[in-house]
Design a protein around this motif. Sequence first.
Motif, PDB file in Angstrom:
ATOM      1  N   ARG A 140       1.009   4.196  -2.823  1.00  0.00           N
ATOM      2  CA  ARG A 140       0.807   5.605  -2.465  1.00  0.00           C
ATOM      3  C   ARG A 140       1.913   6.503  -3.021  1.00  0.00           C
ATOM      4  NH1 ARG A 140      -0.140   3.524   2.836  1.00  0.00           N
ATOM      5  NH2 ARG A 140      -2.362   3.459   3.265  1.00  0.00           N
ATOM      6  N   THR A 141       3.114   5.967  -3.116  1.00  0.00           N
ATOM      7  CA  THR A 141       4.246   6.762  -3.595  1.00  0.00           C
ATOM      8  C   THR A 141       4.457   6.629  -5.103  1.00  0.00           C
ATOM      9  OG1 THR A 141       5.855   5.014  -3.084  1.00  0.00           O
ATOM     10  CG2 THR A 141       5.414   6.664  -1.362  1.00  0.00           C
TER      11      THR A 141
ATOM     12  N   ALA B 184       0.831  -1.208   0.000  1.00  0.00           N
ATOM     13  CA  ALA B 184       0.000   0.000   0.000  1.00  0.00           C
ATOM     14  C   ALA B 184       0.865   1.258   0.000  1.00  0.00           C
ATOM     15  CB  ALA B 184      -0.945  -0.006   1.201  1.00  0.00           C
ATOM     16  N   GLN B 185       1.911   1.265   0.801  1.00  0.00           N
ATOM     17  CA  GLN B 185       2.785   2.438   0.852  1.00  0.00           C
ATOM     18  C   GLN B 185       3.489   2.646  -0.488  1.00  0.00           C
ATOM     19  OE1 GLN B 185       2.875   4.826   2.983  1.00  0.00           O
ATOM     20  NE2 GLN B 185       4.472   5.916   1.887  1.00  0.00           N
TER      21      GLN B 185
ATOM     22  N   GLU C 143      -5.903  -1.238   3.410  1.00  0.00           N
ATOM     23  CA  GLU C 143      -4.959  -0.230   3.915  1.00  0.00           C
ATOM     24  C   GLU C 143      -5.088   1.081   3.136  1.00  0.00           C
ATOM     25  OE1 GLU C 143      -2.922  -0.429   6.550  1.00  0.00           O
ATOM     26  OE2 GLU C 143      -3.474  -2.509   6.979  1.00  0.00           O
ATOM     27  N   LEU C 144      -5.468   0.969   1.858  1.00  0.00           N
ATOM     28  CA  LEU C 144      -5.645   2.152   1.008  1.00  0.00           C
ATOM     29  C   LEU C 144      -7.022   2.795   1.164  1.00  0.00           C
ATOM     30  CD1 LEU C 144      -3.874   0.781  -2.188  1.00  0.00           C
ATOM     31  CD2 LEU C 144      -3.066   2.665  -0.729  1.00  0.00           C
TER      32      LEU C 144
END
Length: 161
Positions: free
Chosen positions: A88-89, A84-85, A114-115
Amino acid sequence: MPDPHAPWNEITAGLWMGGHHWTDPLGNSHSAVVGTEFGLVISLFSRPGHGPDSGIEHLVVEMPDRPLTAEQIRAVQQLSCTAAQAVRTGRTVLVRCHSGYNRSGLVVAQALIELGWETTAAIETIRKKRSPMALNNRIFEEYLTTGLDVAQLLIGLDTPT
């Protein structure tokens, strides 16, 4: 269970789900070999010669397609947060297992949660975008609907100390 009809499928922007083999429309079986298509590859099953190319971040956490231990559920949570991280990036992420149905489905669904996705929407989207066969392991679906934190705690109660 039929083989998937693609090596991997995009579930949402930047987040892909796949396996190590697939069958084309003519019924020919192919290996799903990752090169440089993704910035991060998470493998829950691995096989030599299936990539990714050197220089691509590759996390390998072998996991069974059956009930998980509390430690394995914790690993799913960590991998899902990592995926997820990365999304996001702006990185492209492939989560894969043997066929790209269950183990990868569990991690991808939790990454969607998570998103900010609702659990039911995450599961339905995976089945629509990857295959109706995705998340056919009902235990994994129950982990998601219960919540991985709760599932981990409940399973941990059965673990001898």
